[in-house]
Scaffold this motif. Structure first.
Motif, PDB file in Angstrom:
ATOM      1  N   LEU A  99       0.807  -1.217   0.000  1.00  0.00           N
ATOM      2  CA  LEU A  99       0.000   0.000   0.000  1.00  0.00           C
ATOM      3  C   LEU A  99       0.844   1.273   0.000  1.00  0.00           C
ATOM      4  CD1 LEU A  99      -2.814  -1.026   2.503  1.00  0.00           C
ATOM      5  CD2 LEU A  99      -3.075  -0.573   0.058  1.00  0.00           C
ATOM      6  N   TYR A 100       2.159   1.157  -0.158  1.00  0.00           N
ATOM      7  CA  TYR A 100       2.990   2.356  -0.174  1.00  0.00           C
ATOM      8  C   TYR A 100       2.469   3.362  -1.200  1.00  0.00           C
ATOM      9  CZ  TYR A 100       6.445   5.607  -1.707  1.00  0.00           C
ATOM     10  OH  TYR A 100       7.049   6.770  -2.091  1.00  0.00           O
ATOM     11  N   GLY A 101       2.403   4.628  -0.781  1.00  0.00           N
ATOM     12  CA  GLY A 101       2.033   5.702  -1.691  1.00  0.00           C
ATOM     13  C   GLY A 101       0.541   5.873  -1.896  1.00  0.00           C
ATOM     14  N   THR A 102      -0.290   5.140  -1.125  1.00  0.00           N
ATOM     15  CA  THR A 102      -1.736   5.202  -1.337  1.00  0.00           C
ATOM     16  C   THR A 102      -2.451   6.004  -0.262  1.00  0.00           C
ATOM     17  OG1 THR A 102      -2.165   3.206  -0.044  1.00  0.00           O
ATOM     18  CG2 THR A 102      -1.641   2.905  -2.372  1.00  0.00           C
ATOM     19  N   GLY A 103      -1.704   6.664   0.640  1.00  0.00           N
ATOM     20  CA  GLY A 103      -2.326   7.342   1.762  1.00  0.00           C
ATOM     21  C   GLY A 103      -2.565   6.416   2.929  1.00  0.00           C
ATOM     22  N   TYR A 104      -1.853   5.293   2.955  1.00  0.00           N
ATOM     23  CA  TYR A 104      -2.011   4.246   3.966  1.00  0.00           C
ATOM     24  C   TYR A 104      -1.623   4.714   5.355  1.00  0.00           C
ATOM     25  CZ  TYR A 104      -0.395   0.044   6.485  1.00  0.00           C
ATOM     26  OH  TYR A 104      -0.143  -0.915   7.414  1.00  0.00           O
ATOM     27  N   HIS A 105      -0.727   5.664   5.468  1.00  0.00           N
ATOM     28  CA  HIS A 105      -0.144   6.013   6.755  1.00  0.00           C
ATOM     29  C   HIS A 105      -1.098   6.850   7.601  1.00  0.00           C
ATOM     30  CE1 HIS A 105       3.753   4.381   5.612  1.00  0.00           C
ATOM     31  NE2 HIS A 105       3.553   4.909   4.425  1.00  0.00           N
ATOM     32  N   ASP A 106      -1.989   6.177   8.310  1.00  0.00           N
ATOM     33  CA  ASP A 106      -2.883   6.852   9.234  1.00  0.00           C
ATOM     34  C   ASP A 106      -2.109   7.292  10.473  1.00  0.00           C
ATOM     35  OD1 ASP A 106      -5.431   6.482   7.853  1.00  0.00           O
ATOM     36  OD2 ASP A 106      -5.088   4.363   8.211  1.00  0.00           O
ATOM     37  N   ASP A 107      -2.414   8.503  10.933  1.00  0.00           N
ATOM     38  CA  ASP A 107      -1.742   9.045  12.099  1.00  0.00           C
ATOM     39  C   ASP A 107      -2.009   8.172  13.317  1.00  0.00           C
ATOM     40  OD1 ASP A 107      -0.467  10.679  13.849  1.00  0.00           O
ATOM     41  OD2 ASP A 107      -2.009  12.228  13.881  1.00  0.00           O
ATOM     42  N   GLY A 108      -0.984   7.958  14.136  1.00  0.00           N
ATOM     43  CA  GLY A 108      -1.213   7.230  15.374  1.00  0.00           C
ATOM     44  C   GLY A 108      -0.009   6.462  15.860  1.00  0.00           C
ATOM     45  N   CYS A 109      -0.153   5.848  17.020  1.00  0.00           N
ATOM     46  CA  CYS A 109       0.824   5.030  17.722  1.00  0.00           C
ATOM     47  C   CYS A 109       1.860   5.886  18.449  1.00  0.00           C
ATOM     48  CB  CYS A 109       1.534   4.036  16.822  1.00  0.00           C
ATOM     49  SG  CYS A 109       0.448   2.789  16.133  1.00  0.00           S
ATOM     50  N   THR A 110       1.875   5.725  19.759  1.00  0.00           N
ATOM     51  CA  THR A 110       2.871   6.379  20.606  1.00  0.00           C
ATOM     52  C   THR A 110       3.537   5.296  21.435  1.00  0.00           C
ATOM     53  OG1 THR A 110       1.424   8.321  20.744  1.00  0.00           O
ATOM     54  CG2 THR A 110       3.278   8.215  22.283  1.00  0.00           C
ATOM     55  N   THR A 111       4.870   5.269  21.454  1.00  0.00           N
ATOM     56  CA  THR A 111       5.607   4.222  22.150  1.00  0.00           C
ATOM     57  C   THR A 111       6.589   4.836  23.135  1.00  0.00           C
ATOM     58  OG1 THR A 111       7.233   4.173  20.349  1.00  0.00           O
ATOM     59  CG2 THR A 111       5.460   2.574  20.248  1.00  0.00           C
ATOM     60  N   ALA A 112       7.015   4.009  24.085  1.00  0.00           N
ATOM     61  CA  ALA A 112       8.012   4.443  25.063  1.00  0.00           C
ATOM     62  C   ALA A 112       8.799   3.246  25.559  1.00  0.00           C
ATOM     63  CB  ALA A 112       7.343   5.155  26.241  1.00  0.00           C
ATOM     64  N   GLY A 113      10.049   3.505  25.919  1.00  0.00           N
ATOM     65  CA  GLY A 113      10.885   2.527  26.600  1.00  0.00           C
ATOM     66  C   GLY A 113      11.424   3.169  27.864  1.00  0.00           C
ATOM     67  N   ILE A 114      11.432   2.418  28.953  1.00  0.00           N
ATOM     68  CA  ILE A 114      11.861   2.972  30.238  1.00  0.00           C
ATOM     69  C   ILE A 114      12.945   2.073  30.825  1.00  0.00           C
ATOM     70  CG2 ILE A 114      11.123   3.817  32.490  1.00  0.00           C
ATOM     71  CD1 ILE A 114       8.273   3.922  31.388  1.00  0.00           C
ATOM     72  N   MET A 115      14.084   2.659  31.130  1.00  0.00           N
ATOM     73  CA  MET A 115      15.218   1.920  31.676  1.00  0.00           C
ATOM     74  C   MET A 115      14.973   1.559  33.140  1.00  0.00           C
ATOM     75  SD  MET A 115      17.550   1.861  29.189  1.00  0.00           S
ATOM     76  CE  MET A 115      19.218   1.924  29.850  1.00  0.00           C
ATOM     77  N   PRO A 116      15.627   0.517  33.642  1.00  0.00           N
ATOM     78  CA  PRO A 116      15.364   0.068  35.019  1.00  0.00           C
ATOM     79  C   PRO A 116      15.698   1.093  36.090  1.00  0.00           C
ATOM     80  CG  PRO A 116      17.200  -1.142  34.032  1.00  0.00           C
ATOM     81  CD  PRO A 116      16.546  -0.388  32.937  1.00  0.00           C
ATOM     82  N   GLN A 117      16.625   2.022  35.821  1.00  0.00           N
ATOM     83  CA  GLN A 117      16.952   3.044  36.833  1.00  0.00           C
ATOM     84  C   GLN A 117      15.830   4.056  37.025  1.00  0.00           C
ATOM     85  OE1 GLN A 117      18.663   2.513  33.980  1.00  0.00           O
ATOM     86  NE2 GLN A 117      19.533   4.419  33.142  1.00  0.00           N
ATOM     87  N   GLY A 263      18.840  11.136   6.985  1.00  0.00           N
ATOM     88  CA  GLY A 263      19.219  11.563   5.651  1.00  0.00           C
ATOM     89  C   GLY A 263      18.105  11.544   4.632  1.00  0.00           C
ATOM     90  N   HIS A 264      16.908  11.103   4.998  1.00  0.00           N
ATOM     91  CA  HIS A 264      15.758  11.134   4.103  1.00  0.00           C
ATOM     92  C   HIS A 264      14.778  12.200   4.574  1.00  0.00           C
ATOM     93  CE1 HIS A 264      17.219   7.656   2.106  1.00  0.00           C
ATOM     94  NE2 HIS A 264      16.801   6.752   2.979  1.00  0.00           N
ATOM     95  N   ARG A 265      14.001  12.714   3.640  1.00  0.00           N
ATOM     96  CA  ARG A 265      12.960  13.674   4.004  1.00  0.00           C
ATOM     97  C   ARG A 265      11.787  12.947   4.635  1.00  0.00           C
ATOM     98  NH1 ARG A 265       8.349  15.324   1.794  1.00  0.00           N
ATOM     99  NH2 ARG A 265       8.737  14.171  -0.155  1.00  0.00           N
ATOM    100  N   ASP A 266      11.305  13.467   5.758  1.00  0.00           N
ATOM    101  CA  ASP A 266      10.151  12.880   6.430  1.00  0.00           C
ATOM    102  C   ASP A 266       8.905  13.205   5.608  1.00  0.00           C
ATOM    103  OD1 ASP A 266       7.961  12.346   8.256  1.00  0.00           O
ATOM    104  OD2 ASP A 266       9.435  12.352   9.871  1.00  0.00           O
ATOM    105  N   ALA A 267       8.219  12.160   5.146  1.00  0.00           N
ATOM    106  CA  ALA A 267       7.045  12.354   4.293  1.00  0.00           C
ATOM    107  C   ALA A 267       5.742  12.325   5.072  1.00  0.00           C
ATOM    108  CB  ALA A 267       7.026  11.280   3.204  1.00  0.00           C
ATOM    109  N   PHE A 268       5.819  12.137   6.385  1.00  0.00           N
ATOM    110  CA  PHE A 268       4.600  12.011   7.175  1.00  0.00           C
ATOM    111  C   PHE A 268       4.355  13.200   8.086  1.00  0.00           C
ATOM    112  CE2 PHE A 268       2.175  10.054  10.790  1.00  0.00           C
ATOM    113  CZ  PHE A 268       1.014   9.824  10.085  1.00  0.00           C
ATOM    114  N   ALA A 269       5.400  13.697   8.734  1.00  0.00           N
ATOM    115  CA  ALA A 269       5.242  14.768   9.721  1.00  0.00           C
ATOM    116  C   ALA A 269       4.525  16.001   9.159  1.00  0.00           C
ATOM    117  CB  ALA A 269       6.591  15.152  10.307  1.00  0.00           C
ATOM    118  N   PRO A 270       4.813  16.449   7.935  1.00  0.00           N
ATOM    119  CA  PRO A 270       4.117  17.644   7.444  1.00  0.00           C
ATOM    120  C   PRO A 270       2.603  17.466   7.329  1.00  0.00           C
ATOM    121  CG  PRO A 270       6.070  17.206   6.126  1.00  0.00           C
ATOM    122  CD  PRO A 270       5.846  16.000   6.981  1.00  0.00           C
ATOM    123  N   ARG A 271       2.148  16.222   7.205  1.00  0.00           N
ATOM    124  CA  ARG A 271       0.718  15.958   7.085  1.00  0.00           C
ATOM    125  C   ARG A 271       0.053  15.712   8.432  1.00  0.00           C
ATOM    126  NH1 ARG A 271      -0.203  11.191   4.596  1.00  0.00           N
ATOM    127  NH2 ARG A 271       1.936  10.496   4.420  1.00  0.00           N
TER     128      ARG A 271
END
Length: 386
Positions: A99-117, A263-271
């Motif tokens: 589906l690349y290039g079809t508008g597939y990239h719906d906004d969403g998903c937030t992730t986190a990693g937390i170290m043991p300290q 080194g690549h242009r972000d194609a999602f953030a502007p949208r």
């Protein structure tokens, strides 16, 4: 409090092909619904004919064999168990690439990693709100697998797919975010969802990183890796290159834009300007909550409603068409050190988390209810906000 049931758990043991077949047989109706959904999208959005769909699926099945015999055999087993053609399952797991290039990239998903300290119990954690199309929420569940070597995996997954957020018996955990760059293209590479299962089949952090990075890719993506031994790293992968993001003050967060100098242009953030806020807000919420974070405080950050409804805890816009509406479908909190997988259905602001301990889930699949929101966010409040 909503009466939303705990996520369905599917348990499977055996060879990779037997594991796939058991899951496929248990979820055949859901797999058929998912295949029909994406077949419509492949036709309408990617303009694929039935023959082209088959040809791409057959190609990605061959790619699976070149990448990992385990991944290939699980794909074939899923198809056999569900009574469908293997090419259809391979294409489904390569949906990002098709589906690349079809508008597939719906906004969403937030992730986190937390170290043991930074955690109250000294464990390493991965967190994720998985935002996706509401129409697919009933075809998503949790799978727990054990192969003939004793390697175990527990993961969120969509019907017919091999993995999303999950952890394994080596204490390796993985979460993911969609990314898009100007280097993304249609073509032949190792699909993003193959990489997630490849990482979860790995027995240490080094091998998990190799399973992700030492591949030919045609689509961008973000993968957060953690180890119960006490490390977290974020890998931003794109065709021909990758970048890394490391924790700051013991916390790492990510959304849907590049943070490294890849080194690549972000194609999602502007949208989608919201992605530029969600990761920094998540970091701030966690960092300021306490010097040593409890699971309740982690879940509290995942329930945040700044810029509602397109918030960390995302809610569907009632004005959106039913087939395109996006919401947080599942919220995941994973303790990689103790190997505990906790998941809340739909929005965690409304529902408690269900937790399974990986070392016990095969003998005792009954989950524990944890992290119950003290002040649930109600649908009436949602209507008033909108």
């Amino acid at each position: 409090m909503s009466g939303q049931a705990a996520p369905r758990l599917i348990v499977a043991r055996g060879t990779p092909r037997e594991i796939g077949a058991q899951i496929g047989a248990a979820t055949g109706a859901e797999i058929q619904a998912t295949l029909e959904h994406y077949a419509r999208r492949f036709s309408a959005e990617a303009r694929l004919s039935r023959d082209e769909h088959r040809r791409w699926g057959t190609t990605f099945l061959r790619v699976a064999g070149d990448y990992s015999a385990t991944v290939r055999d699980q794909l074939i087993g899923l198809a056999e168990g569900a009574g469908v053609e293997p090419y259809a399952i391979a294409a489904l797991n390569a949906r990002t690439e098709i589906l690349y290039g079809t508008g597939y990239h719906d906004d969403g998903c937030t992730t986190a990693g937390i170290m043991p300290q930074r955690t109250a119990n000294g464990s390493t954690y991965l967190l994720q709100n998985w935002d996706w199309r509401v129409a697919l929420k009933d075809t998503t569940f949790v799978i727990a697998t054990e192969d003939t070597t004793g390697h175990r995996v527990i993961s969120l997954t969509e019907a017919g797919m091999m993995a999303k957020s999950g952890l394994n018996s080596a204490g390796i955990g993985v979460c993911a975010n969609l990314l898009a760059s100007d280097a993304d293209r249609a073509g032949i590479g190792v699909p993003y969802h193959y990489l997630l299962r490849g990482a979860l089949e790995s027995t240490n952090l080094s091998r998990a990183m190799t399973a992700i990075l030492n591949t030919e890719r045609v689509a961008s993506g973000n993968i957060v890796l953690g180890s119960g031994e006490g490390e977290v790293i974020d890998l931003e992968v794109a065709p021909g290159t990758f970048g890394r993001v490391l924790p700051e003050r013991g916390i790492l967060t990510h959304s849907n834009h590049f943070q490294s100098a890849i080194g690549h242009r972000d194609a999602f953030a502007p949208r989608s300007a919201l992605t530029l806020i969600r990761d920094t807000r998540m970091h701030r919420l966690l960092d300021e909550a306490a010097p040593l974070l409890t699971e309740d405080q982690m879940a509290g950050a995942l329930r945040d409603h700044l810029s509602f409804p397109e918030s960390i805890c995302r809610h569907a816009d009632p004005a959106a068409a039913p087939d395109t509406a996006v919401s947080t479908l599942y919220s995941v909190v994973m303790d990689l050190t103790r190997k505990v997988f906790a998941i809340a259905p739909e929005n965690a602001c409304r529902h408690p988390y269900t937790a399974w301990q990986l070392d016990r889930v095969f003998d005792d699949p009954e989950p524990e209810t944890v992290l119950d929101p003290r002040t649930p966010y109600t649908r009436a409040e949602e209507a008033e906000t909108l």
